[in-house]
Design a protein around this motif. Structure first.
Motif, PDB file in Angstrom:
ATOM      1  N   PHE A  65      -9.682  43.639  30.677  1.00 60.15           N
ATOM      2  CA  PHE A  65     -10.950  44.562  30.809  1.00 60.15           C
ATOM      3  C   PHE A  65     -11.258  45.318  29.410  1.00 60.15           C
ATOM      4  CE2 PHE A  65     -12.988  48.628  32.216  1.00 60.15           C
ATOM      5  CZ  PHE A  65     -13.939  48.229  32.931  1.00 60.15           C
ATOM      6  N   ASN A  66     -12.543  44.865  29.082  1.00 58.87           N
ATOM      7  CA  ASN A  66     -13.019  45.437  27.893  1.00 58.87           C
ATOM      8  C   ASN A  66     -11.992  45.132  26.533  1.00 58.87           C
ATOM      9  OD1 ASN A  66     -13.582  47.761  25.897  1.00 58.87           O
ATOM     10  ND2 ASN A  66     -15.534  47.084  26.988  1.00 58.87           N
ATOM     11  N   GLU A  68      -8.922  46.323  26.347  1.00 50.90           N
ATOM     12  CA  GLU A  68      -7.397  46.404  26.980  1.00 50.90           C
ATOM     13  C   GLU A  68      -6.493  45.292  26.890  1.00 50.90           C
ATOM     14  OE1 GLU A  68      -7.619  48.288  30.866  1.00 50.90           O
ATOM     15  OE2 GLU A  68      -8.535  50.083  30.204  1.00 50.90           O
ATOM     16  N   GLU A  71      -3.877  42.300  31.928  1.00 49.53           N
ATOM     17  CA  GLU A  71      -2.958  42.631  33.144  1.00 49.53           C
ATOM     18  C   GLU A  71      -3.200  41.707  34.287  1.00 49.53           C
ATOM     19  OE1 GLU A  71      -3.439  46.663  34.880  1.00 49.53           O
ATOM     20  OE2 GLU A  71      -5.784  46.139  34.275  1.00 49.53           O
ATOM     21  N   TYR A 165     -10.965  46.595  45.988  1.00 46.91           N
ATOM     22  CA  TYR A 165      -9.620  47.151  45.349  1.00 46.91           C
ATOM     23  C   TYR A 165      -9.677  46.805  43.952  1.00 46.91           C
ATOM     24  CZ  TYR A 165      -8.311  48.454  50.269  1.00 46.91           C
ATOM     25  OH  TYR A 165      -8.620  48.945  51.314  1.00 46.91           O
ATOM     26  N   SER A 166      -8.917  47.699  43.151  1.00 46.04           N
ATOM     27  CA  SER A 166      -8.905  47.441  41.737  1.00 46.04           C
ATOM     28  C   SER A 166      -7.484  47.621  41.362  1.00 46.04           C
ATOM     29  CB  SER A 166     -10.014  48.306  41.021  1.00 46.04           C
ATOM     30  OG  SER A 166      -9.741  49.565  41.420  1.00 46.04           O
ATOM     31  N   ASN A 167      -7.505  47.816  39.971  1.00 46.60           N
ATOM     32  CA  ASN A 167      -6.048  48.192  39.203  1.00 46.60           C
ATOM     33  C   ASN A 167      -6.224  49.582  38.732  1.00 46.60           C
ATOM     34  OD1 ASN A 167      -6.226  45.136  38.779  1.00 46.60           O
ATOM     35  ND2 ASN A 167      -4.305  45.470  37.986  1.00 46.60           N
ATOM     36  N   SER A 168      -6.015  50.517  39.769  1.00 47.42           N
ATOM     37  CA  SER A 168      -6.273  51.985  39.633  1.00 47.42           C
ATOM     38  C   SER A 168      -7.381  52.015  38.874  1.00 47.42           C
ATOM     39  CB  SER A 168      -5.170  52.157  38.652  1.00 47.42           C
ATOM     40  OG  SER A 168      -3.869  52.339  39.453  1.00 47.42           O
ATOM     41  N   GLY A 169      -8.522  51.540  39.383  1.00 47.64           N
ATOM     42  CA  GLY A 169      -9.924  51.662  39.035  1.00 47.64           C
ATOM     43  C   GLY A 169     -10.398  50.671  38.029  1.00 47.64           C
ATOM     44  N   THR A 170      -9.639  49.972  37.293  1.00 47.91           N
ATOM     45  CA  THR A 170     -10.087  48.890  36.621  1.00 47.91           C
ATOM     46  C   THR A 170     -10.408  47.644  37.170  1.00 47.91           C
ATOM     47  OG1 THR A 170      -9.026  49.745  34.522  1.00 47.91           O
ATOM     48  CG2 THR A 170      -9.339  47.603  34.643  1.00 47.91           C
ATOM     49  N   GLN A 171     -11.480  46.876  37.371  1.00 45.50           N
ATOM     50  CA  GLN A 171     -11.868  45.818  37.963  1.00 45.50           C
ATOM     51  C   GLN A 171     -11.946  44.749  37.165  1.00 45.50           C
ATOM     52  OE1 GLN A 171     -11.586  43.760  40.371  1.00 45.50           O
ATOM     53  NE2 GLN A 171     -12.465  45.082  41.873  1.00 45.50           N
ATOM     54  N   HIS A 172     -11.017  43.671  37.377  1.00 42.67           N
ATOM     55  CA  HIS A 172     -11.037  42.338  36.769  1.00 42.67           C
ATOM     56  C   HIS A 172     -11.660  41.473  37.129  1.00 42.67           C
ATOM     57  CE1 HIS A 172      -8.030  43.773  33.867  1.00 42.67           C
ATOM     58  NE2 HIS A 172      -7.410  44.056  34.673  1.00 42.67           N
ATOM     59  N   LEU A 173     -12.338  41.595  38.417  1.00 42.54           N
ATOM     60  CA  LEU A 173     -12.783  40.328  39.108  1.00 42.54           C
ATOM     61  C   LEU A 173     -14.289  40.401  39.367  1.00 42.54           C
ATOM     62  CD1 LEU A 173      -9.877  40.158  41.748  1.00 42.54           C
ATOM     63  CD2 LEU A 173     -10.455  38.376  39.959  1.00 42.54           C
TER      64      LEU A 173
ATOM     65  N   GLN B 164     -10.271  56.882  38.804  1.00 39.11           N
ATOM     66  CA  GLN B 164     -10.018  55.584  39.485  1.00 39.11           C
ATOM     67  C   GLN B 164     -10.852  55.183  40.519  1.00 39.11           C
ATOM     68  OE1 GLN B 164      -5.835  55.640  40.861  1.00 39.11           O
ATOM     69  NE2 GLN B 164      -5.101  55.708  38.486  1.00 39.11           N
ATOM     70  N   GLY B 169     -15.575  48.873  44.178  1.00 40.72           N
ATOM     71  CA  GLY B 169     -14.657  47.888  43.732  1.00 40.72           C
ATOM     72  C   GLY B 169     -15.168  47.499  42.259  1.00 40.72           C
ATOM     73  N   GLN B 171     -16.290  48.362  38.691  1.00 38.15           N
ATOM     74  CA  GLN B 171     -16.020  49.246  37.619  1.00 38.15           C
ATOM     75  C   GLN B 171     -16.981  49.104  36.445  1.00 38.15           C
ATOM     76  OE1 GLN B 171     -15.492  52.329  36.583  1.00 38.15           O
ATOM     77  NE2 GLN B 171     -13.566  52.363  37.511  1.00 38.15           N
ATOM     78  N   ARG B 225      -6.926  56.523  33.706  1.00 39.18           N
ATOM     79  CA  ARG B 225      -8.116  57.218  34.058  1.00 39.18           C
ATOM     80  C   ARG B 225      -7.997  58.607  34.485  1.00 39.18           C
ATOM     81  NH1 ARG B 225     -12.241  53.050  34.350  1.00 39.18           N
ATOM     82  NH2 ARG B 225     -11.573  51.078  33.804  1.00 39.18           N
TER      83      ARG B 225
END
Lengths: 694, 694
Positions: A65-66, A68, A71, A165-173, B164, B169, B171, B225
């Motif tokens: 993500f960006n 980072e 993961e 849902y996301s990774n604690s707020g981080t969205q990859h999808l 978060q 969903g 971000q 976050r």
């Protein structure tokens, strides 16, 4: 030993709980995790709850993500079932819950949760069953049964795919198409933001009253990243409502399918799967568990207490459930059981988990080591970027070829208020030795010459090249030293001549010399190939000239091996109060990292790991002296610490202490300590528990 | 009239509820929204609950995720307070709740929630108070008071900044530094992924027992976050624990600060704010509400029933709380009250909300129209891309200069299973007329010549250029027609000569001709400038030659104005069963869009909007005939429909019907209909309620 889970009828194959505390649920979500090495799902409830971590991962699908580090993306939820009975939204916090049982069957991988819901004068029995298939790794099947003995029920059930849902707020999808096939298969397609990995998620569902399939068509609801079936069923008193949810996941990097056709392939697969019922699919999966896992790693403990056997079964279960068979991927420090450590692989695999596989399932060990072979280019890049030769393995790695993935920054320092650098990616260099240690162990146990020739030698030789280039000449000592590292004791940054690092570097070069000596004589063709690629003739001379001049911290006048150049001169404090259960870092309440750096306090086995792994290098007397010196100074703030201490104590005939450490290792996840497994299990400790019996 | 909220002591300035249903909470979260046009926060509880939508937005901070259209990012949560009393996590679903009251004071913008929590034999009184400052738009202050009369309490309170959350969903925000300033100010910095807008969020907190400030320092917890203070306070029986949380938000696009220094500026601001107590800051904010809002828009309704006055106060409150003062931004269809419509601006502003501002706060109306002026380049781009001249305004717009933002794809068609195109962005072209209608109204009411010269004329003239280029010659009719549009009745796609569209296009060109005629004579300098920029001499000839040849659907033999070329030939069905409360689209349960296209069913005021807005074009007889024809065929699936029907009915002396529609307009958000305001309020309906009294 005290566990946060109980067995069922004292059967060591069941772990679970007979009550629920919503504010502690996220710990047992990790412990009752279900997976098959490809797909992993936490034991979150079907209905939503506060404090849950609704995580599902597929091995190897890393994305960034960006800017980072990469993961494992938390994937759309396939578990969800929103249940509304007689206009009442079902939740464990409304009404009364009785006869609550939630148990994971470690043997067949099935999770069952059952209870009575007492609401509005009604007693309604719920039973949820589910499994991640070991037979068809893409498949996840769940079943809900609802029985009302006292009155007619209107059951509204919304169930489908929820990608919010996301990774604690981080969205990859990135959301792709939402589709409906044949009027009954829900599909959500997504892809990762940067790495462009495509996913197809499919769900198809069947509802029954007693054994009769309902013809009623659900409404379809679509929202952002969501697609659901909405059922509305009336059921007479005394009947049983049964609902079966078939779900699968495919990705464009799956090694078993073509990349462009996952939508079609996954739709075909879900259609085929849904021809069978829940029990038939479960049996197939259980059969594969039996053949692939249980028949190959039999360990039984003779004890009045079932707990040690539970720990062993749990460890074997989790190792099987979290280990990918695809050599482009490896086991994360927390497997697929949570977001912790982003799915990244550390030395945990080589030092703590591989021995189990090497001894029981060598083809799995081979896959895991092949991952390091595939990672050689990344390791070479890292070496080059740091001014070294050969292969310097990444401290944290994700996709095999992507190289170093340690995040550069951590939390803010409480004192200065500013973010702190994470130095392990550049300084914790013993990882390169750890990989070689695992390769050598694998070769010595399996005699897998083909692996050696195709991959193993190259790893060993390139690691030695790295170490040889890493050595610095110390004019005063007239020795080669290794300054500015972090050893296994991660409390200490920027230290010189960490014993573990220096000894293993020396040993790597020594082994590489031996490999060349043997190859030149016995297998000149292989040697010539490797020589062409790695310029071994040059390296060999370099190694010969350096190896015996490497500074190896020797036991001092009291037989204590100094952890590093300055450790033994530092201040000694009372450490007992800081002893941890593998995670809480109590010492940081009183000291910051800079202050701890000046104390004789050790985070986890360091010198003791050295004398444990290289048992022939040191006498039992030396080992005991060092045990007595370091063990009381160790806080075990890393969960990796206990298993080493247990086995070493056992070697030193300290039976009670060994058992005590064995218990503490078992309790890292299974124990009652709060908040510790929420972000995922401690796979290295689980692997270490297993090592005990190796 | 039935409302989902109640007043307090029959006072029309209070809306709220005296009981809670966690599964319906998300509706009142929108209704009790707090904002100041810059910052907006839903009335979510401080502690987390299921089914909540924990949204906070700052106007204009649009970002795109991947290749989606831009939307307002849901910002890190500043509300959160996790409360653990005597080891019990506080939640409305554990223990018993008594004396529950939650009310928003519309006059000063303060939200108060109070109740007793009965747990473990204890009665503990809670009172939460909070407001978004109208005086300092960056500031949000909240207060918690806890009193225990029966026993000593241990209070653990975790409160800080929680990033978060996401947009269902998705971000938009990239995590930046987490910092601690002066040991007591928590800061999280973030920026948007693509548009690179920086944010600084700050929180500083104070705890008191009775009136005494506690010296105890909280622990600091940082996670992904997230940054929190963790308090642990023991309090004797009979005492009151008071906790004040000062929070602020700054962005790099704030018009009132320099962009590079928001970290420093925001830290200074939070320090200054925290010198005052909660009450002092609330008074300042209330004072600004009074001067800026209440003293300028006095509306009182004489009625035995308080509800109409509540609706009026609510409408004025929400219009003030959701309207940005920065002309680069506009009012979203749901303001800042939810994620619905992504914060995008539609014709809702010009046709339904602007009249309120034009009549009461013309400088706000001017800002909103200046937004369209700033959007001219985007509108020109859209026209050009479609092969037209002049300015074609975007159907959905976000940041003023970004142009068309209508998402290209919607949900999947249930029948085909494939995603459907959203056509309003290309076909719903009346938006260009709507902007001109609003500009003309503003000019005629305010006589703001300067606005006309600097911006207004250019909008009017460029809109006319678009319409003139949009016309197509119909050989058979020997008229200019406008084929292939969507009118206000969005049930009908690809229709020809929608009456509303054709009449307003004709009117736009007519007005542009008049503007030129006047300017040439009275203000040649301005004319010459505009002529140079827009080549008006050419356009003028073009308009003159076309304007009287535009096909304007005339009333038929029964005086019915055809909604479009084919509407009156379509099948008539019984519509009553599909009449909606402004959102549920019941008709789609029986028909899909293609089928509805062939029915005489109308989604919302279309011909009736035409005769309402252009009241002088049609006689009262014609209006009544058309009312009688279209009103029964209208489902009101758009919440925009009621206010038009109400005012038109009033014009037609249908008093009861007018009041009935007024009630239905009020009930769009305030009514008891479930699930309708969850994603945000219906700002156009709110603006329309207001128009009634204009």
């Amino acid at each position: 030993m005290e566990y946060c889970v109980t067995t069922k009828n004292n059967d060591s194959w069941y772990i679970g709980t007979n009550n629920f505390d919503l504010f502690k649920a996220d710990k047992t979500e990790a412990i009752m995790f279900q997976g098959n090495g490809y797909l992993g799902i936490r034991a979150t409830a079907e209905e939503r709850n506060l404090n849950e971590r609704r995580d599902m991962f597929v091995s190897g699908t890393f994305d960034a993500f960006n800017d980072e580090v990469t993961e494992l993306p938390n994937l759309p939820d396939l578990l969800n079932m929103e249940i509304i009975i007689n206009q009442r939204a079902f939740s464990l916090s409304t009404g009364l819950i009785e006869n609550y049982h939630k148990h994971l069957n470690l043997k067949n991988g099935e999770l069952i949760r059952s209870f009575d819901w007492l609401i509005d004068g009604n007693r309604i029995s719920f039973k949820f069953s589910r499994f991640v298939s070991m037979n068809d790794v893409h498949l996840f099947v769940s079943k809900l049964e609802i029985t009302s003995n006292q009155s007619d029920l209107n059951i509204k059930l919304n169930s489908g795919i929820d990608g919010q849902y996301s990774n604690s707020g981080t969205q990859h999808l990135v959301e792709g198409d939402k589709r409906l096939f044949d009027g009954k298969i829900l599909q959500l397609q997504e892809k990762t933001q940067q790495t462009n990995i495509g996913f197809a998620f499919n769900v198809t569902q069947k509802a029954y009253i007693d054994e009769v399939l309902l013809k009623v068509k659900p409404d379809i609801r679509m929202d952002r990243r969501q697609i659901f079936d909405e059922y509305n069923v009336d059921m007479a008193k005394g009947k049983r409502f049964t609902f079966v949810k078939y779900a699968n996941v495919y990705t464009t990097i799956d090694s078993d399918v073509g990349s462009d056709t996952i939508s079609d392939i996954s739709i075909d697969a879900i259609k085929r799967a849904s021809l069978l019922n829940y029990g038939e699919l479960l049996n197939k999966s259980a059969n594969t568990w039996n053949i692939n896992v249980w028949q190959r790693s039999l360990i039984s403990i003779d004890s009045d207490d079932v707990k040690p056997q539970v720990a062993i079964n749990f460890a074997r279960y989790q190792l099987a459930a979290n280990t990918p068979k695809d050599s482009r991927m490896n086991i994360g420090a927390k497997g697929l059981t949570g977001e912790g450590y982003k799915g990244h692989t550390f030395w945990d695999t080589e030092i703590y988990m591989l021995p189990y596989f090497t001894f029981t399932m060598p083809e799995m060990a081979r896959n895991l080591l092949k991952y390091r072979y595939l990672g050689l280019d990344g390791a070479r890049k890292k070496a080059k970027a740091n001014g070294y030769w050969g292969a310097q393995f990444p401290w944290e790695s994700a996709w095999s070829t992507d190289g170093e993935m340690t995040p550069p920054w951590g939390s803010a320092d409480i004192v200065t208020g500013k973010p702190m650098r994470i130095l392990s990616g550049s300084l914790e260099q013993h990882i390169t030795s750890d990989v070689v240690i695992a390769v050598m162990q694998y070769l010595s146990i399996t005699k897998d010459e083909r692996f050696a020739e195709e991959m193993g030698y190259e790893i060993i030789l390139d690691a030695a090249k790295f170490w040889a280039s890493r050595l610095e000449w110390d004019l005063a000592r007239k020795k080669f030293v290794i300054d500015n590292v972090i050893g296994p004791d991660e409390y200490k940054e920027h230290i010189d001549n960490n014993a573990f690092t220096n000894y293993t570097a020396f040993w790597c070069i020594q082994k590489a010399i031996a490999v060349i000596d043997v190859l030149k004589n016995s297998n000149p063709e292989i040697y010539n190939g490797l020589n062409l690629k790695l310029k071994l003739d040059e390296s060999y001379q370099d190694w010969i000239s350096k190896v015996n001049l490497i500074f190896l911290p020797k036991p001092n006048e009291f037989d204590v091996i100094p952890e590093d150049d300055t450790y033994l001169q530092k201040k000694i404090i009372e450490t007992a109060q800081y002893q941890s259960d593998g995670g809480h870092a109590k010492i940081f309440k009183d000291y910051n990292l800079q202050q701890i750096n000046d104390l004789q306090v050790t985070k986890q086995a360091d010198v003791l790991l050295l004398v444990f792994l290289f048992e022939d290098l040191f006498s039992d007397d030396i080992k005991l002296v060092n045990w007595n010196y370091y063990e009381p100074k160790t806080t075990h703030d890393s969960s990796l610490s206990f298993s080493t201490h247990s086995i070493l104590a056992s070697d030193l005939n300290l039976a009670d202490t060994a058992y005590d450490y064995f218990e503490r290792a078992c309790e890292v996840d299974l124990g009652t300590g709060a908040g510790k497994s929420n972000q995922g299990l401690h796979m290295a400790s689980i692997g270490g528990v297993r090592v005990l019996d190796g």
